[in-house]
Design a protein around this motif. Sequence first.
Motif, short mmCIF file in Angstrom:
data_model
loop_
_atom_site.label_atom_id
_atom_site.label_comp_id
_atom_site.label_asym_id
_atom_site.label_seq_id
_atom_site.Cartn_x
_atom_site.Cartn_y
_atom_site.Cartn_z
N LYS A 278 6.03 2.39 1.55
CA LYS A 278 4.91 1.49 1.35
C LYS A 278 4.69 0.60 2.57
O LYS A 278 5.63 0.22 3.26
CB LYS A 278 5.14 0.62 0.11
CG LYS A 278 4.98 1.36 -1.21
CD LYS A 278 5.05 0.39 -2.39
CE LYS A 278 4.78 1.11 -3.70
NZ LYS A 278 4.79 0.14 -4.85
N TYR B 267 0.82 -1.22 0.00
CA TYR B 267 0.00 0.00 0.00
C TYR B 267 0.85 1.26 0.00
O TYR B 267 1.73 1.44 0.85
CB TYR B 267 -0.92 0.00 1.23
CG TYR B 267 -1.91 1.13 1.24
CD1 TYR B 267 -2.94 1.18 0.31
CD2 TYR B 267 -1.81 2.15 2.19
CE1 TYR B 267 -3.85 2.22 0.32
CE2 TYR B 267 -2.72 3.19 2.21
CZ TYR B 267 -3.74 3.23 1.26
OH TYR B 267 -4.64 4.25 1.27
N ASP B 268 0.56 2.14 -0.94
CA ASP B 268 1.25 3.42 -1.07
C ASP B 268 0.34 4.51 -0.48
O ASP B 268 -0.68 4.87 -1.08
CB ASP B 268 1.54 3.70 -2.54
CG ASP B 268 2.42 4.93 -2.74
OD1 ASP B 268 2.51 5.75 -1.81
OD2 ASP B 268 3.00 5.07 -3.83
N TRP B 269 0.71 5.01 0.67
CA TRP B 269 -0.11 6.01 1.36
C TRP B 269 -0.31 7.26 0.52
O TRP B 269 -1.37 7.91 0.59
CB TRP B 269 0.54 6.39 2.69
CG TRP B 269 0.57 5.29 3.70
CD1 TRP B 269 1.63 4.49 4.01
CD2 TRP B 269 -0.51 4.86 4.54
NE1 TRP B 269 1.28 3.58 4.99
CE2 TRP B 269 -0.03 3.80 5.34
CE3 TRP B 269 -1.83 5.28 4.70
CZ2 TRP B 269 -0.82 3.14 6.28
CZ3 TRP B 269 -2.63 4.64 5.64
CH2 TRP B 269 -2.13 3.57 6.42
N SER B 270 0.67 7.63 -0.28
CA SER B 270 0.62 8.90 -1.00
C SER B 270 -0.38 8.92 -2.14
O SER B 270 -0.75 9.99 -2.64
CB SER B 270 2.01 9.24 -1.55
OG SER B 270 2.41 8.31 -2.55
N LYS B 271 -0.84 7.75 -2.55
CA LYS B 271 -1.74 7.69 -3.72
C LYS B 271 -3.21 7.77 -3.36
O LYS B 271 -4.06 7.80 -4.24
CB LYS B 271 -1.46 6.40 -4.52
CG LYS B 271 -0.11 6.42 -5.22
CD LYS B 271 0.05 5.21 -6.11
CE LYS B 271 1.38 5.27 -6.87
NZ LYS B 271 1.56 4.10 -7.77
N GLN B 272 -3.53 7.77 -2.07
CA GLN B 272 -4.92 7.81 -1.67
C GLN B 272 -5.16 9.02 -0.77
O GLN B 272 -4.28 9.44 -0.02
CB GLN B 272 -5.31 6.52 -0.93
CG GLN B 272 -4.99 5.25 -1.69
CD GLN B 272 -5.70 5.17 -3.03
OE1 GLN B 272 -6.77 5.73 -3.20
NE2 GLN B 272 -5.10 4.44 -3.98
N THR B 273 -6.37 9.53 -0.82
CA THR B 273 -6.74 10.67 0.01
C THR B 273 -7.94 10.30 0.87
O THR B 273 -9.00 9.95 0.35
CB THR B 273 -7.10 11.90 -0.85
OG1 THR B 273 -5.98 12.25 -1.64
CG2 THR B 273 -7.49 13.07 0.04
N THR C 131 4.48 6.69 6.75
CA THR C 131 3.64 6.94 5.58
C THR C 131 4.43 7.40 4.35
O THR C 131 3.85 7.55 3.28
CB THR C 131 2.55 7.98 5.91
OG1 THR C 131 3.16 9.16 6.43
CG2 THR C 131 1.56 7.41 6.91
N ASN C 132 5.73 7.63 4.50
CA ASN C 132 6.54 7.97 3.32
C ASN C 132 7.16 6.72 2.68
O ASN C 132 8.03 6.82 1.81
CB ASN C 132 7.63 8.98 3.67
CG ASN C 132 8.61 8.46 4.70
OD1 ASN C 132 8.40 7.40 5.30
ND2 ASN C 132 9.69 9.20 4.90
N ARG D 294 0.34 14.17 2.78
CA ARG D 294 1.22 14.87 1.85
C ARG D 294 2.09 15.92 2.54
O ARG D 294 3.18 16.25 2.07
CB ARG D 294 0.39 15.51 0.74
CG ARG D 294 -0.20 14.49 -0.24
CD ARG D 294 -0.96 15.15 -1.37
NE ARG D 294 -1.33 14.18 -2.39
CZ ARG D 294 -2.40 13.41 -2.33
NH1 ARG D 294 -3.19 13.48 -1.28
NH2 ARG D 294 -2.68 12.55 -3.30
#
Length: 395
Positions: free
Chosen positions: A378, A341-347, A375-376, A357
Amino acid sequence: MKYFITTLIALLTSVSIWSQGGDSLALTPPMGWNSWNKFGCNVSETMIKDMVDAMVESGMRDAGYEYVVIDDCWQVGRDSLGNIIPDPERFPSGMSALADYIHAQGLKFGIYSCAGSKTCQDRPGSRGYQFQDARTYASWGVDYLKYDWCYDEGQDAHAAYKTMSDALKECGRPIVFSICEWGESEPWKWGKEVGHLWRTTADIRDCYQCTFDWGGLGVLDIIDKQVDLWKYAGPGHWNDPDMLEVGNGGMTVDEYKTHFSMWAMMAAPLMAGNDIREMDASTKEILTNNDVIGVNQDVKGEQARKFMDMGEYEIWAKPLSNGEVAVCFLNRSNFEWNLDYDWSKQTMYFVKDVSIRKNVYKVYDLWEHKEVGKTNEKLKKTIPPHGVLMVRLHL
């Protein structure tokens, strides 16, 4: 005149007590234990006292479980004056003495009745006796009333529950009011002004996913019915997806963790329904997980929302106080979920106080009780079938 003044003072005192208690009752989801899921009608003074002792000895009281609720079958009739009569064989010391025992252990006493003429097990209901029963409960030291919906005989649910609500407000004792009409009249739309929590579905069954002709539902089926109800929950008024089945033997440990995790995420009341005297280690670990309970009891009082639905995989988020958020990855499938899971791709658009962000958050696993990343980077985890990964993001 003297009688009028005395009556007025009593009335004002009653209103004041409710106002003070009502403002402070159920500001977080109620936690406790209820007899029904495990024992049904087999309730007694001896068993309840044993359960009280076990709540203390097991650490459940210290974990936040507060109410001890006797469900149906404690009552056998009414006397010549209409007063409700507890079963004298099963409760020989009477309800006041039992309440004293419960209170002496630092716990609170809950009881059951029904808005109909009879309870679901054909015992005397409260229809026509609401104010009399409320005064009786107050005199016994009752702190919580679960109010069912059998033998309703065509009543309007809102009106029927408001009558008992009014009775409780005048009884002189703050009592948490649990509305149990199974969600049939959408009580989330009117329950806030009537009670402190309201059932949203038919009765829970001890299974992960199952349905019954009479309306019983499994854990996953109940979760699905809560998705759009988040807007109705908050301090003092909660959606109630029914009591916990953790420890009753019908599900796997992972499924029970899912059950407990999602109830915590949904800000649901946590009312255990197992035999506390005979808990195994995994059941105790689940029910007394302070990290998960902390999410449920967070003072912000928001219910989680499902912000990602990928069919067999779901992600839920629950805004917390202090600028934090709980996130639950739910694996509905019969196979492992190899999460990457990539935290940066979801809001999480509704979580106003958390910005992935702008900030780097630590990721704390609420079941492993340790940091598992930031969170920076995966998040990589294997989530078992019917299992969850539940984490808390914090700075």
